[in-house]
Design an enzyme around this catalytic site. Structure first.
Site, short mmCIF file in Angstrom:
data_model
loop_
_atom_site.label_atom_id
_atom_site.label_comp_id
_atom_site.label_asym_id
_atom_site.label_seq_id
_atom_site.Cartn_x
_atom_site.Cartn_y
_atom_site.Cartn_z
N ASP A 74 0.83 -1.21 0.00
CA ASP A 74 0.00 0.00 0.00
C ASP A 74 0.86 1.25 0.00
O ASP A 74 2.04 1.23 0.38
CB ASP A 74 -0.97 0.01 1.18
CG ASP A 74 -0.26 0.02 2.53
OD1 ASP A 74 0.73 -0.72 2.70
OD2 ASP A 74 -0.70 0.77 3.44
N GLU A 136 0.08 -1.40 5.59
CA GLU A 136 1.14 -0.99 6.52
C GLU A 136 1.01 0.48 6.86
O GLU A 136 1.26 0.88 8.00
CB GLU A 136 2.51 -1.28 5.90
CG GLU A 136 3.69 -1.06 6.85
CD GLU A 136 4.24 0.38 6.83
OE1 GLU A 136 5.07 0.71 7.70
OE2 GLU A 136 3.83 1.17 5.95
#
Length: 383
Positions: A74, A136
């Site tokens: 991400d 994350e």
């Protein structure tokens, strides 16, 4: 697919944390399958995001032990940022590649994938594992799901390299990250009738000031670790909202706070100070005004700190491959502490500069990609 082709592909898939990352994960899974590498996915509860874990066995088929190459898929938003190029189209200029995630941290994933054919051809005695996570950037949400699955499958590794941007220097420690949401419930009343209400904003303000007091005490009294750029634990209130009108005593105030604790300083040692103040001082005062007043504190995302030892094999290997002997510790969090918490020693070492992360015109130097390729190639050859 070489590193640049992989990076162009990965950057071209918008995996901002609010979006699904399945397009990226399934692209990687399908390509690995074409290389004869089996992988498994660990999804979130809604099924719109997934972690990917794959093992490149040793020459004799061994799948236990070896090294994990870890990266998150991400990226942070580009909303409101002034980019000179399309952030989701890789662009080259003056020895740099621009695009969201080039530094943080799709370049490490790109290099890892580009080297898979070489890894498979190496006469390795130990396996190489690929661990690519979701979310994350919003508190290391995805990695714990993957690590639980890893433990459930009985897969063990000797060490882990988390490829966050460190300019290919070895980072042996980072702080823990702990997020909390607090909702202060008072009682609404017309502001001309103040004694009939219980002002949630004012009591929230008292708690926020206490949080600042705790932060100031940690700054003044330690504990300290001078290897960190901010050598003490920190604590801040970062969002707040409350009230419905200028002439109404607010019944609700909500705010978010976080603290980043040095490794070795227990998170509950900090949070317990907040809870004790609420329980022993603040809530009794509120309930003296309004018996049903309450303060709810909800634990959000958290990730433990990392404290690698110099004696750990993965630390020694990373230092040997980079010839970097400097002790480096960073204030930002990574997933390395999560790997360490399940018994997999970890270090942080990856291409790019953290100073470029999250900014408009994020970029990575081509020389960093070359350095990462050399590092990971030598890592594979050492196993």
């Amino acid at each position: 697919m070489d590193t640049r082709t992989w990076l162009s592909t990965l950057v071209g898939i918008d995996t901002t944390s609010r979006n699904s990352n399945l397009d990226l994960i399934e692209t990687v899974r399908d390509w690995l399958d074409g290389q004869g590498v089996q992988s498994w996915l660990a999804h979130n509860e809604t099924g719109n995001k997934a972690n990917l874990f794959a093992t490149l066995p040793a020459a004799d088929g061994t799948v236990q032990g070896g090294v994990v190459l870890s990266g998150h898929t991400d990226v942070v938003p580009v909303d409101g940022q002034d980019w000179d190029t399309d952030p989701f189209v890789l662009a080259e200029k003056d020895g740099r590649l621009y695009g969201r995630g080039t530094a943080d941290m799709k370049s490490f994933i790109a290099v890892s994938l580009a080297l898979v054919p070489e890894f498979l051809a190496m006469p390795r005695k130990k396996p190489i594992h690929l661990a690519f996570s979701y979310d994350e950037e919003v508190g290391c949400v995805g990695a714990p799901v993957m690590l639980a699955e890893l433990q459930g499958r009985g897969i063990k590794a000797d060490g882990c390299v988390v490829g966050e941007p460190t300019n290919m220097q070895v980072v042996v420690a980072h702080k823990g990250v702990n997020l909390f949401n607090c909702r202060v419930h008072g009682k609404a009343a017309h502001s001309s009738l103040t004694p009939q209400g219980c002002n949630a904003i004012e009591y929230a303000a008292r708690l926020i000031c206490r949080i600042r007091d705790i932060a100031d005490a940690m700054k003044a009294q330690g504990p300290y670790d001078q290897f960190f750029d901010v050598p003490f634990s920190t604590m801040t209130t970062n969002q707040i909202k409350g009230g419905i009108a200028v002439n109404t005593i607010p019944a609700l105030c909500e705010f978010d706070y976080e603290f980043r604790n040095l490794p070795g300083m227990p998170a509950d040692q900090i949070q317990s100070q907040v809870e004790r103040y609420v329980r022993e001082e603040l809530l009794p005062r509120m309930q003296a005004e309004y018996a049903d007043a309450r303060i709810d504190i909800e634990t959000g995302a958290s990730a433990p700190g990392l404290q690698a030892t110099e004696e750990a094999a993965i630390t020694q290997l990373a230092r040997a491959l980079t010839t970097d002997r400097t002790v480096r510790k960073v204030a930002y969090g990574t997933e390395a502490g999560l790997f360490q918490s399940v018994g997999i020693p970890a270090v942080v070492c990856g291409p790019g500069d953290i100073q470029q992360a999250h900014k408009p015109n994020e970029f990575i130097e081509l020389s960093q990609l070359d350095g990462c390729e050399r590092f990971l190639r030598r890592l594979g050859q050492s196993l």
